[in-house]
Design an enzyme around this catalytic site. Structure first.
Site, PDB file in Angstrom:
ATOM      1  CG  ASP A 148      32.206   6.411  14.432  1.00 24.62           C
ATOM      2  OD1 ASP A 148      33.069   5.545  14.831  1.00 24.62           O
ATOM      3  OD2 ASP A 148      32.251   7.237  13.814  1.00 24.62           O
ATOM      4  CG  ASP A 153      -1.904  -1.191   1.103  1.00 20.47           C
ATOM      5  OD1 ASP A 153      -2.232  -1.528  -0.090  1.00 20.47           O
ATOM      6  OD2 ASP A 153      -2.459  -1.463   2.203  1.00 20.47           O
ATOM      7  CE  LYS A 182      22.396 -10.804   2.455  1.00 20.70           C
ATOM      8  NZ  LYS A 182      23.560 -11.735   2.162  1.00 20.70           N
TER       9      LYS A 182
END
Length: 503
Positions: A428, A250, A423
């Site tokens: 940081d 949608d 993956k």
């Protein structure tokens, strides 16, 4: 220039050697065949040379052609040609520009929001915008899904709630238990009048049964293969596969990540056991970009352009700010190797830490050097990989990179709880990438991929926590121990690494 001279010298020696050996062969047929092979190898070598590829990849292909001239020639036709700069994907590139014109208002970077970012974060998102033209959204909510059970539960629930359309794009679709469940939901929604479009990769899903496809079509689902292969006629673009995993519902709800549709992703394969993977549930404005990526791919395969307001209208733009989200597609249809350049930028901009999870770790020289330099600079670089192979050549090639990484101070861990397929890159503890791109040359140069880049969202915090938790189920590889492994492992790994530019 030195590299080119080396290649030309190699071609000269190869041509001379093959020609001289012809005199020792018996019969004019064999002699004629040897001349033909010589001419073919030299010709292909010149073509490879003129393509100005990376010297490593160039020499690897020349080695394959020299050792296995006939098989190497066939493999080159199937897998070796570089179409990134050719007209092969021109039609797709043009449709990209047409599509982006429809959402021009959403392409503009939100300068006020960007000013809240740090300098190197701004550079990353500006680079992504320049490379892919895709906007950054500050009106998107995301949720990290950490395994198949959680992911498919969310997917099935969202599919059942669809009211207008469902779009799916997958690399692997299997006719098994979860595949049947998804099929039944799609058939039911199509019968309710929901427009369902399904794009699957012609090679990744080559085992998908004809009855599965026919059932969907009869129910009203539009299902189309991406770049199908029809034996014995093999298209020269067979090596360029659609590795994306996208669902858009949608125009407001989306999914992207590492899980395909198959029972093994639910941990039902006894060899792999528990399947550790990561998917992202997305609600809000960034879904528009996922939608656009799907519609571009659909238009490329079917010729049907569906750039209607009902598909590309703003999606839940009044949502609370949860940081920045940017959906980025990459592939051989783009001028730049987008995912590689963004990963490289993330690595080189890191100030404190770089945490990577990749099931197939075959970096090129740029990424490899960046990781080593980061570790030598005192940055906390950690790489999490599987401890069991599903692709043995890739697995052993991956391990060949460990000694130099470990020596530079990179920490490498092997996941032991099951099979690791996530993956992820986290920098940081603030910026993260999650999607379909592996840290390997195939994802960088050949596959159509899609990744979500996240800045200071709650999902980044979740990914950090998940990474720390995953480390509890690993064995850390130690430099002294690894470099003393058996000699035959080193030979195997080095041999596989020679082929890494082709993997």
């Amino acid at each position: 220039m030195k590299n080119r001279l080396n290649v030309l010298l190699f071609l000269l020696i190869l041509s001379t050697g093959l020609y001289l050996t012809r005199s020792f062969w018996q019969g004019w047929i064999v002699g004629a065949f040897s001349v033909l092979i010589t001419i073919t190898v030299v010709f292909i070598g010149i073509v490879i040379f003129l393509e100005n590829r990376h010297p490593t990849k160039t020499l690897t292909w020349l080695m394959v052609l020299a050792v296995f001239p006939v098989v190497g020639f066939i493999f080159y036709l199937m897998f070796g040609q570089n179409h990134r700069k050719s007209k092969t994907f021109m039609k797709k590139a043009l449709s990209d520009e047409e599509a982006f014109e429809k959402i021009e208002g959403n392409r503009q970077l939100n300068e006020e929001q960007l000013q809240k970012m740090g300098g190197h974060q701004q550079l990353l998102f500006r680079l992504a915008h320049r490379l892919a033209n895709n906007p950054i959204s500050f009106s998107t909510n995301t949720k990290v899904l950490t395994d198949g059970k959680e992911t498919f539960a969310h997917i099935k629930q969202a599919l059942r709630m669809a009211t207008h359309h469902i779009h799916l794009e997958y690399y692997i679709v299997r006719d098994d238990e979860i595949g049947q469940e998804i099929k039944e939901i799609l058939m039911q929604k199509a019968k309710e009048g929901i427009h369902v479009r399904f794009l699957y990769d012609g090679v990744g899903s080559w085992k998908l049964s004809k009855s599965y496809i026919q059932d969907l079509k009869q129910a009203g689902v539009e299902i189309v293969p991406f770049a199908p292969v029809k034996l014995p006629f093999i298209n020269h673009t067979i090596n360029y596969r659609n590795h994306r995993k996208i669902i858009v519902i949608d125009g407001t709800v989306g999914f992207v990540g590492g899980l395909n549709i198959g029972d093994e992703y639910l941990g039902k394969d006894p060899y792999f056991g528990f399947w550790r993977d990561t998917h992202l549930y997305v609600r809000g404005e960034a879904v528009r970009t996922l939608q656009l990526i799907f519609l571009r791919d659909w238009a490329h395969e079917t010729g049907e352009t569906i750039l209607k307001p009902s598909y590309l209208s703003p999606a839940l733009t009044n949502m609370k700010d949860d940081g920045g989200v940017q959906m980025i597609a990459s592939g051989p249809d783009t001028r730049w190797e987008i995912n590689k350049k963004l990963f490289f930028s993330m690595i080189t901009s890191a100030k404190k830490s770089i945490w990577i999870t990749s099931p197939y770790f075959i970096p090129d020289e740029d990424i490899l050097s960046a990781l080593k330099i980061a570790a030598l600079s005192g940055i906390d670089v950690r790489i999490l990989v599987p401890n069991r192979p599903d692709k043995r050549i890739v697995f052993h090639a991956s391990r060949s990179y460990f000694p130099e990484l470990l020596e530079a101070g990179v920490k490498v861990y092997e996941y032991t709880r099951g099979f690791l397929h996530s993956k992820i890159i986290i920098v940081d503890n603030e910026i993260a990438s999650i999607g379909t791109s592996n840290m390997d040359m195939r994802s960088f140069h050949l596959n159509f991929e899609v990744n979500a880049f996240l800045y200071r969202t709650k999902s980044v915090t979740t990914l950090v926590s998940d990474f720390v938790y995953d480390l509890e189920h690993t064995n850390q590889i130690r430099f002294e121990q690894f470099r003393n492994r058996a000699w035959y492992y080193r030979v195997l790994e080095s041999t596989c690494r020679l082929l890494s530019p082709l993997l």
